[in-house]
Design an enzyme around this catalytic site. Structure first.
Site, short mmCIF file in Angstrom:
data_model
loop_
_atom_site.label_atom_id
_atom_site.label_comp_id
_atom_site.label_asym_id
_atom_site.label_seq_id
_atom_site.Cartn_x
_atom_site.Cartn_y
_atom_site.Cartn_z
N CYS A 31 6.98 -8.94 -11.30
CA CYS A 31 5.76 -9.34 -12.01
C CYS A 31 5.69 -10.82 -12.36
CB CYS A 31 5.60 -8.59 -13.33
SG CYS A 31 5.89 -6.83 -13.25
N ASP A 265 0.46 -7.94 -7.69
CA ASP A 265 1.54 -8.93 -7.78
C ASP A 265 2.82 -8.52 -7.06
OD1 ASP A 265 2.00 -6.95 -9.61
OD2 ASP A 265 2.40 -8.27 -11.30
N ASN A 266 3.01 -7.25 -6.82
CA ASN A 266 4.17 -6.85 -6.02
C ASN A 266 3.95 -5.47 -5.42
OD1 ASN A 266 5.40 -6.80 -9.21
ND2 ASN A 266 5.29 -4.86 -8.13
#
Ligand SMILES: *[C@@H]1O[C@H](CO)[C@@H](O)[C@H](O)[C@H]1NC(C)=O
Ligand SMILES: *[C@@H]1O[C@H](CO)[C@@H](O)[C@H](O)[C@H]1NC(C)=O
Ligand SMILES: *[C@@H]1O[C@H](CO)[C@@H](O)[C@H](O)[C@H]1NC(C)=O
Ligand SMILES: *[C@@H]1O[C@H](CO)[C@@H](O)[C@H](O)[C@H]1NC(C)=O
Ligand SMILES: *[C@@H]1O[C@H](CO)[C@@H](O)[C@H](O)[C@H]1NC(C)=O
Ligand SMILES: *[C@@H]1O[C@H](CO)[C@@H](O)[C@H](O)[C@H]1NC(C)=O
Ligand SMILES: *[C@@H]1O[C@H](CO)[C@@H](O)[C@H](O)[C@H]1NC(C)=O
Ligand SMILES: *[C@@H]1O[C@H](CO)[C@@H](O)[C@H](O)[C@H]1NC(C)=O
Ligand SMILES: *[C@@H]1O[C@H](CO)[C@@H](O)[C@H](O)[C@H]1NC(C)=O
Ligand SMILES: *[C@@H]1O[C@H](CO)[C@@H](O)[C@H](O)[C@H]1NC(C)=O
Length: 492
Positions: A31, A265-266
């Site tokens: 994050c 974000d991931n």
């Protein structure tokens, strides 16, 4: 004017838009470092946010003084955009030591940021620098709904004289997975996909990947299936958010004049290589993220072949807003620029990760030593201090390769040929032509030494593992519009 709207950290599940492109990569699968890359357009080695802790620069005083003060919202503000942020910002945002809720990052006109990490209820927001506490009433407090409600209000109150930019950042589908009441029974027959590397033991992988129990116990499988379902349930409210915003833009007659980016974000894994749930790994399931874009000039169903990185979002947004990118210090490049569209501009890129650990043994898993973290369920650890790596990911029309080096006691190297092995089941480091390894190793060193500002940089090659390089280089290097300008100053 073009208007911009960018929800982030809200993966998958959007059916409303024309799509371009279906996937992109994060340059780091965690994050806070990834969000810092989105905001600055820089690789982690250049924004220096290493992990989710204050000591690792997540929303730290040094981050606030340095990279945050040069992040893309400031440039938008200078371009007279009306800017709005709501939702999760950085995991340590709003902590007492680093300015409390009074700290509002520069460039934002309207600021509704979550204090700390993901929550759905019982959270505190910084509303333009003042604390606003919330309870657990669905109608008043459910964060995903609150974010969209405030964004609609912002659009109503905006001045039509100037363009606008909104960033909506719902924590969903991050834990603690609290779906809206009307969605809590959805997807009852859904389970995590059993494809690819699900419940397989990775061959010849780094230390952490040799620890999981294989096959996974039923308790782990039940846990990950439940997590998968709950994540989908929380995303239904994100779907509602998207629908409401698109309808709003349509009613304002701005829909065809607005770019919408939908991304995260991931990545995430559920059972791959017998790891129950998390991110933090170098494999495709953790570094690939969705990216869908709608807006002027983007044809429906168009797919971009070239890889796009999370560090490309800031330059792309600034490009649209009319900022001259030569004047901005970013490692990424605009993916609306023609150079990237043909897929030749960047055949390889970097992925960097610094492992997180705990200095003491997890009391729930007394058999394990210190140095590990995320050891649930069933005491399978998803991270460790020595899960620290850097990779070169090569992806063009001819090659689809990954080369990674670990900073651990084995100086472990993993190499995958994704053309023949898309699920990364086999580490080919011992089979591959040594000249390829050497080239990759050098490429990695160059990419990691490429810094934001021209500086003299003496590379220490002692931790490099291929063993094939013995000389030391003195190099000058800097990023310019996504290209590392690299200059060999001398060999020593
Ligand atoms: C935090 O960032 C500052 C610069 O902003 C840097 O000097 C420092 O080394 C970073 N800390 C870590 C742990 O990387
Ligand atoms: C919110 O906090 C209250 C008071 O501590 C607690 O009773 C309630 O269970 C919490 N709700 C959620 C959804 O966590
Ligand atoms: C959001 O707005 C809708 C429509 O006005 C309302 O029903 C809902 O309760 C609001 N939710 C929150 C969390 O503000
Ligand atoms: C685990 O689940 C499988 C499939 O549902 C079942 O056949 C097996 O008996 C279960 N094992 C245990 C130990 O509960
Ligand atoms: C886009 O692709 C979808 C799925 O293949 C298809 O149903 C739809 O008609 C396409 N839309 C356009 C405008 O081509
Ligand atoms: C962008 O900035 C660079 C560097 O200052 C300058 O050379 C160039 O002319 C500018 N381009 C435009 C289109 O203004
Ligand atoms: C791709 O675009 C760049 C920049 O416009 C150009 O120099 C290059 O020749 C193009 N390559 C191909 C294969 O079209
Ligand atoms: C985050 O990085 C800092 C600086 O390297 C380190 O001291 C800290 O232990 C790291 N946090 C975790 C949870 O690994
Ligand atoms: C990684 O760290 C763990 C915990 O400190 C340790 O037990 C293990 O031996 C280390 N492995 C490597 C390859 O460095
Ligand atoms: C990767 O696999 C493809 C397909 O099997 C093969 O043509 C190519 O030579 C391989 N590349 C490397 C570097 O081994």
């Amino acid at each position: 004017f073009h208007h911009l709207l960018s929800p982030f950290c809200s993966p998958a599940l959007v059916f409303l838009f024309s799509l371009l492109p279906p996937v992109k990569f994060t340059v780091t699968p965690l994050c806070c470092p990834s969000r810092s890359s989105i905001l600055t357009g820089r690789y982690p080695h250049n924004h220096e946010v290493r992990n989710n802790s204050l000591t690792g620069n997540c929303s730290s005083a040094l981050w606030q003084k340095g990279p945050e003060a040069e992040a893309f919202p400031i440039y938008l503000s200078k371009q007279k955009y009306q800017t709005f942020f709501a939702g999760k910002y950085l995991n340590q945002y709003g902590k007492k030591e680093v300015g409390d809720v009074a700290h509002v990052p520069p460039g934002w006109d309207q600021w509704h940021a979550l204090v700390g990490n993901s929550q759905y209820y019982n959270y505190t927001l910084s509303v333009n620098g003042k604390a606003e506490k919330h309870g657990d009433s669905y109608e008043k407090d459910y964060l995903t709904d609150l974010i969209v409600n405030r964004s609609l209000r912002f659009l109503d109150d905006r001045s039509p004289q100037h363009p606008f930019f909104l960033m909506l950042s719902p924590p969903a589908p991050h834990s603690p997975w609290m779906a809206a009441p009307q969605y809590q029974k959805m997807f009852s027959d859904v389970q995590a996909p059993r494809d690819g590397s699900f419940n397989k033991l990775g061959k010849d992988k780094h230390w952490l990947l040799r620890q999981p129990v294989n096959p996974m116990p039923n308790s782990s499988i039940n846990f990950l299936d439940d997590a998968y379902r709950k994540r989908w349930q929380t995303l239904l409210s994100v779907d509602d958010m998207v629908e409401m915003l698109v309808k709003k833009l349509d009613s304002m007659k701005e829909l065809d004049n607005t770019y919408i980016f939908y991304t995260s974000d991931n990545g995430y894994h559920t059972g791959q290589f017998s790891l129950p749930i998390d991110k933090r790994q170098l494999y495709e399931f953790d570094i690939r993220i969705p990216l869908m874009v709608r807006g002027p000039g983007i044809k429906p169903n168009q797919t971009l072949q070239a890889p796009v990185l999370n560090i490309d979002l800031a330059p792309t947004i600034l490009d649209i807003s009319g900022v001259n990118l030569s004047t901005v210090n970013v490692d990424g490049q605009s993916f609306l620029a023609p150079s990237l569209r043909n897929g030749t501009a960047r055949p390889f890129f970097l992925v960097e990760y610094t492992g997180e650990g705990h200095p003491t043994t997890d009391p729930a898993c007394p058999k394990l030593g210190p140095g590990l973290s995320q050891c649930f369920p069933d005491c399978v650890c998803e991270d460790a201090y020595n899960n620290t790596y850097a990779c070169v990911r090569t992806l063009d029309s001819k090659n689809n390769l990954q080369y990674c080096e670990f900073a651990d006691s084995e100086s472990f190297v993993e190499v995958y040929n994704l053309t023949s092995d898309p699920h990364q089941l086999e580490n080919i480091v011992k089979k591959v032509d040594p000249t390829i390894l050497q080239a990759m190793n050098q490429r990695l060193i160059k990419l990691q030494s490429c810094s934001r500002t021209l500086k003299r940089y003496l590379l220490s090659l002692s931790i490099r593992s291929s063993g094939s390089i013995t000389s030391m280089y003195r190099v000058g290097s800097r990023w310019m519009n996504g290209v590392c300008l690299y200059e060999l100053l001398s060999q020593v």
